[in-house]
Design an enzyme around this catalytic site. Structure first.
Site, PDB file in Angstrom:
ATOM      1  N   HIS A  19       0.876  -1.116   0.117  1.00 50.95           N
ATOM      2  CA  HIS A  19      -0.205   0.124  -0.190  1.00 50.95           C
ATOM      3  C   HIS A  19       1.112   1.381  -0.263  1.00 50.95           C
ATOM      4  CE1 HIS A  19      -2.826   2.691   1.932  1.00 50.95           C
ATOM      5  NE2 HIS A  19      -3.402   2.115   1.161  1.00 50.95           N
TER       6      HIS A  19
ATOM      7  N   GLU B 203      -4.630   2.018  -7.394  1.00 48.94           N
ATOM      8  CA  GLU B 203      -4.874   2.908  -5.904  1.00 48.94           C
ATOM      9  C   GLU B 203      -3.907   3.921  -6.602  1.00 48.94           C
ATOM     10  OE1 GLU B 203      -6.868   1.548  -2.132  1.00 48.94           O
ATOM     11  OE2 GLU B 203      -4.784   1.179  -2.138  1.00 48.94           O
TER      12      GLU B 203
END
Length: 259
Positions: free
Chosen positions: A102, A174
């Site tokens: 992430h 993302e």
């Protein structure tokens, strides 16, 4: 991508406390229970709570269609790594998924491409489905974004490919500039990136049903707007409201019925 199951994942990050996490899971369980099994059979669902809540969440959701996973793992299966959690332990607990790479971990904890690759390999080695996060820091031209994301994907899978590890991989695209914002990135741009990632993932892992889902201020209405642009959503704060999650469930089920 349109023939694959739609995938809906939720990361709780560090927003909830222990009891709040369990209360949320009970409400999500109720949302699931109010919907017919057939409506959910074409969906793949997972939730990623904080480490301390993993065991009770696995128990709470054991007889539901929702898989449970962790937000991180160590790249080794055992050893003197104080404060870390291994993929072997996660699998033993009943986890099925684990988030890797992430943007917050890359930025705040200095995770390099090499570390991400080792963690992907650790996940696959232990029978976990890695949810690999890729995305650009700043909004740019689609061609530049695609090139950057493909580079991240290839780097992340390097160790797994070298070790000839097998298993499913979910890629979560993302755009970092959209995470935590008020609106998702434009569908035309995200769709192009997701399609390019899906093609490359299929080339790298031809025997597996790799999926590309979108995250970054994803919420109700986005699946309908996007159509077949991507294979599902990686949800953050919008899904912290169980009713909003239920609305996205219905939206996803309706989209699958139209195929």
């Amino acid at each position: 991508m349109s023939q694959r199951k739609l995938t809906l994942g939720v990361s709780l990050k560090m927003y909830f406390g222990y009891r709040q996490t369990l209360d949320w899971c009970r409400q999500i369980r109720a949302e699931i229970g109010r919907r017919p099994h057939d409506a959910l059979s074409a969906l793949e669902l997972f939730v990623l709570p904080s480490f301390p809540a993993l065991a009770p969440v696995c128990e709470l959701l054991a007889d539901t269609p929702i898989g449970v996973g962790a937000q991180d793992l160590h790249w080794e299966d055992a050893g003197a790594f104080t404060g870390e959690v291994s993929g072997a332990l996660l699998r033993e607990m009943g986890c099925r998924y684990v988030e890797v790479g992430h943007a917050e971990r890359r930025r705040d904890f200095g995770e390099s491409d090499e570390r991400v690759a080792l963690k992907i390999a650790a996940a696959l080695r232990n029978g976990l489905t890695p949810v690999l996060c890729v995305g650009e820091a700043r909004q740019g031209r689609p061609a530049q974004t695609i090139e950057l994301c493909l580079t991240q994907l290839e780097a992340a899978l390097e160790s797994a490919l070298t070790q000839r590890l097998s298993g499913e991989v979910i890629v979560a695209y993302e755009p970092q500039w959209a995470i935590g914002g008020g609106a998702p990135a434009p569908v035309e741009e995200t769709g192009a990136v997701c399609r390019a990632l899906a093609r490359r993932l299929q080339q790298l892992l031809p025997r597996h049903d790799g999926r590309v889902i979108y995250g970054g201020s994803a919420g109700p209405g986005l699946l309908t707007q996007a159509g077949p642009a991507f294979d599902g959503l990686f949800l953050g704060r919008f899904a912290h409201d169980p009713a909003a999650f239920g609305a996205i469930l219905d939206e996803a089920a309706q989209q699958q019925e139209r195929k």
